[in-house]
Design an enzyme around this catalytic site. Structure first.
Site, PDB file in Angstrom:
ATOM      1  N   LYS A 153      -7.565  59.408  73.575  1.00  0.00           N
ATOM      2  CA  LYS A 153      -7.992  58.531  74.763  1.00  0.00           C
ATOM      3  C   LYS A 153      -9.430  57.985  74.215  1.00  0.00           C
ATOM      4  CE  LYS A 153      -4.799  59.702  77.758  1.00  0.00           C
ATOM      5  NZ  LYS A 153      -3.965  58.768  78.248  1.00  0.00           N
ATOM      6  N   LYS A 180       0.132  63.546  70.400  1.00  0.00           N
ATOM      7  CA  LYS A 180       0.799  62.875  71.352  1.00  0.00           C
ATOM      8  C   LYS A 180       0.434  61.463  71.181  1.00  0.00           C
ATOM      9  CE  LYS A 180       3.008  62.007  75.732  1.00  0.00           C
ATOM     10  NZ  LYS A 180       2.578  60.720  75.890  1.00  0.00           N
ATOM     11  N   ASP A 182       0.333  57.797  73.000  1.00  0.00           N
ATOM     12  CA  ASP A 182       0.213  57.618  74.385  1.00  0.00           C
ATOM     13  C   ASP A 182       1.359  56.475  74.499  1.00  0.00           C
ATOM     14  OD1 ASP A 182      -0.578  57.447  77.172  1.00  0.00           O
ATOM     15  OD2 ASP A 182      -2.601  57.389  76.553  1.00  0.00           O
ATOM     16  N   GLU A 183       1.984  56.350  75.731  1.00  0.00           N
ATOM     17  CA  GLU A 183       3.038  55.694  76.209  1.00  0.00           C
ATOM     18  C   GLU A 183       3.080  54.067  75.574  1.00  0.00           C
ATOM     19  OE1 GLU A 183       1.214  56.826  78.434  1.00  0.00           O
ATOM     20  OE2 GLU A 183       0.633  55.571  79.797  1.00  0.00           O
ATOM     21  N   HIS A 273       8.827  60.836  77.410  1.00  0.00           N
ATOM     22  CA  HIS A 273       7.914  60.361  78.309  1.00  0.00           C
ATOM     23  C   HIS A 273       8.489  59.612  79.464  1.00  0.00           C
ATOM     24  CE1 HIS A 273       3.530  59.434  78.815  1.00  0.00           C
ATOM     25  NE2 HIS A 273       3.980  58.349  79.755  1.00  0.00           N
ATOM     26  N   LYS A 313      -3.987  63.751  88.316  1.00  0.00           N
ATOM     27  CA  LYS A 313      -4.503  62.632  88.810  1.00  0.00           C
ATOM     28  C   LYS A 313      -3.165  61.787  89.230  1.00  0.00           C
ATOM     29  CE  LYS A 313      -3.869  60.002  84.521  1.00  0.00           C
ATOM     30  NZ  LYS A 313      -4.299  59.217  83.241  1.00  0.00           N
TER      31      LYS A 313
HETATM   32  C1  CAP Z   1      -2.323  61.455  80.401  1.00  0.00           C
HETATM   33  C2  CAP Z   1      -1.474  60.514  79.972  1.00  0.00           C
HETATM   34  C3  CAP Z   1       0.131  60.282  80.407  1.00  0.00           C
HETATM   35  C4  CAP Z   1       0.565  60.903  81.827  1.00  0.00           C
HETATM   36  C5  CAP Z   1       1.815  60.350  82.125  1.00  0.00           C
HETATM   37  C6  CAP Z   1      -1.885  59.023  80.767  1.00  0.00           C
HETATM   38  O1  CAP Z   1      -3.351  61.506  79.751  1.00  0.00           O
HETATM   39  O2  CAP Z   1      -1.471  60.223  78.535  1.00  0.00           O
HETATM   40  O3  CAP Z   1       0.574  59.166  80.099  1.00  0.00           O
HETATM   41  O4  CAP Z   1       0.506  62.124  81.984  1.00  0.00           O
HETATM   42  O5  CAP Z   1       2.327  60.656  83.464  1.00  0.00           O
HETATM   43  O6  CAP Z   1      -1.866  57.868  80.063  1.00  0.00           O
HETATM   44  O7  CAP Z   1      -2.299  59.197  81.847  1.00  0.00           O
HETATM   45  P1  CAP Z   1      -4.660  62.434  80.451  1.00  0.00           P
HETATM   46  P2  CAP Z   1       3.137  61.950  83.678  1.00  0.00           P
HETATM   47  O8  CAP Z   1      -4.368  63.764  79.926  1.00  0.00           O
HETATM   48  O9  CAP Z   1      -5.968  61.921  79.804  1.00  0.00           O
HETATM   49  O10 CAP Z   1      -4.590  62.360  81.885  1.00  0.00           O
HETATM   50  O11 CAP Z   1       2.809  63.018  83.090  1.00  0.00           O
HETATM   51  O12 CAP Z   1       3.140  62.269  85.485  1.00  0.00           O
HETATM   52  O13 CAP Z   1       4.578  61.224  83.250  1.00  0.00           O
HETATM   53 MG    MG Z   2      -0.127  58.345  78.530  1.00  0.00          MG
END
Ligand code: CAP
Ligand code: MG
Length: 434
Positions: A153, A180, A182-183, A273, A313
């Site tokens: 992040k 990991k 990020d998406e 994801h 969140k």
């Molecule tokens: C979490 C995260 C994930 C979400 C996806 C984000 O980061 O990398 O993509 O968890 O949602 O971009 O928010 P944080 P879900 O740990 O900093 O919050 O798991 O509900 O599919």
């Molecule tokens: Mg993410």
């Protein structure tokens, strides 16, 4: 007057689903003025072999391909689909009917695909996950979970080398299993895919030598084409990783099927994801439930799939998450009216739920309580990298929180002689981010 439609022929209270039928549970809201029967007949007809009007000639097969609404209330309907309707082993073919045109019919104001109960006949053409929950033992050589990961992040901005050297190396050193992607990181100019794979492999080897622990990464192989997806997975495999990541919804079901074949060929695990799922899983009267979506992914062979946190969140209903994690982890589950259908998975391995999104050390115990086990995967991005003393300390705080939970000790007690956890608790306490 000639009969115009034959929807009513698709409703049959006396129909007993055959063991080879696939049953779908829908929540439906008929358009005003339409009777229940008119609505549920349309649903079974349009999602199987019917159409809006009677026809001049019917092929012999048509009768065999008919789905029946066999159980209903004014809100819920169950439809049984015969096996002959679907191409064996094809999720796209399956979805084209029960998740297809009926969602746009004028007769139905809202429709939700709540769950599906696959027959063993349907499942026999799917391989399921390569590892599933066995990844804890077989990949990480541990007796119990969780499998831990950290996403760099901010979401985007680190170069490949910073991604691997600052985030990856630091959190591995702090005790985390995986870095990991990020998406929304795939192959951007500032962080090229191939350079990232090489850099992560280099730092992984260094971290493994220094810690004596198995380290891996969920590298995002999501690609614009299936050929490119295959090329990326191969590159990740050739650099010795046991996992690759795929963004399941945006990639589509053909891509997930292809990824599963690749995972079986290379003996790899898929981290799934689910970006975009909330576009159609969030409205409780329309779309598809997350539980049903996760079931499709276990069938297709995704080893771990994001399923939510309740306390983090992002949205996610507690009852649904609890019903979903059992559906993913168990070999057999019973029906929960209005929420889940029964399912016998036969030989298909479990899929590990991944809890992620706004997690930090102070709320991990609540997550494990909800899941009822630590044998899941967790991802803690901001809650690691936002630690006042940096990434490695953040990783230690996460691991300390897990250890405290496993020992049955309160976090405050454990923090007395674990300074990283103490600093995390001082910053975030047990806040639930919104
Ligand atoms: C979490 C995260 C994930 C979400 C996806 C984000 O980061 O990398 O993509 O968890 O949602 O971009 O928010 P944080 P879900 O740990 O900093 O919050 O798991 O509900 O599919
Ligand atoms: Mg993410």
């Amino acid at each position: 007057m000639a009969k115009i439609d034959w929807y009513d022929e698709f409703v049959k209270k006396s129909y007993k689903p055959k063991s080879s039928d696939t049953v779908v549970l829908y929540r439906y809201t008929p358009r005003k003025g339409l009777t229940t029967r008119e609505a549920i007949g349309r649903m079974a007809s349009e999602s199987s072999a019917g159409t809006w009007t009677t026809l001049a000639r019917m092929p012999k097969m048509a009768e065999k391909l008919r789905a029946y609404t066999f159980s209903w209330t004014r809100k819920w309907a169950k439809i049984a689909y015969p096996r002959e309707l679907f191409e064996p082993g094809s999720m796209p073919c399956f979805l084209s009917g029960p998740a297809g045109n009926i969602f746009g019919m004028k007769a139905i104001d809202a429709l939700r695909f709540q769950d599906v109960s696959f027959s063993s006949d349907f499942l026999k053409n799917f391989k399921g996950p390569v590892f599933g929950q066995d990844a804890i033992k077989k990949i990480f050589r541990r007796k119990s979970g969780p499998i831990t990961s950290v996403v760099p992040k901010p979401k985007l901005g680190f170069s490949s080398v910073e991604h691997a050297g600052y985030v990856g190396y630091s959190v591995w050193k702090g005790g985390i299993d995986c870095v990991k992607d990020d998406e929304n990181l795939t192959d951007q100019k500032f962080n090229r895919f191939a350079t990232r794979v090489k850099a992560i492999a280099k730092y992984r080897d260094k971290a493994e030598r220094e810690t004596g622990e198995v380290k891996d990464a969920f590298i995002n192989c999501t690609a614009p084409t299936l050929k490119e997806l295959e090329r990326r997975v191969k590159l990740v495999h050739d650099h010795g990783f046991r996992y690759f990541m795929l963004d399941l919804v945006i990639s589509g079901f053909t891509a997930v099927g292809t990824a599963s074949e690749l995972a079986h060929d290379h003996k790899m695990a898929i981290h799934g994801h689910r970006a975009m799922h909330a576009m159609f899983t969030r409205d409780e009267s329309h779309g598809m439930s997350m539980l049903a979506l996760a079931k499709l992914y276990r069938t297709l062979g995704v080893d771990q799939v994001h399923t939510g946190t309740v306390v983090g969140k992002l949205g996610g209903d507690k009852a649904e998450i609890m019903a979903m994690k059992d559906m993913l982890l168990k070999n057999k589950v019973d029906e929960l009216p209005g929420l889940r259908l029964s399912q016998n998975w036969g030989k298909i391995k479990p899929t590990l739920p991944v809890s992620s999104g706004g997690l930090h050390p102070g709320i991990l115990p609540a997550v494990f309580d909800i899941y009822g086990t630590t044998d899941i995967a967790i991802q803690v991005g901001g809650g690691t990298l936002g630690h006042p003393h940096g990434a490695e300390a953040g990783a230690r705080a996460v691991m300390q929180s897990i250890e405290a939970y496993k020992q049955g000790t309160s976090l405050n007690e454990y923090a007395k002689d674990h300074k990283e956890l103490a600093a995390a608790l001082e910053k975030w306490g047990t806040m639930r981010p919104v």
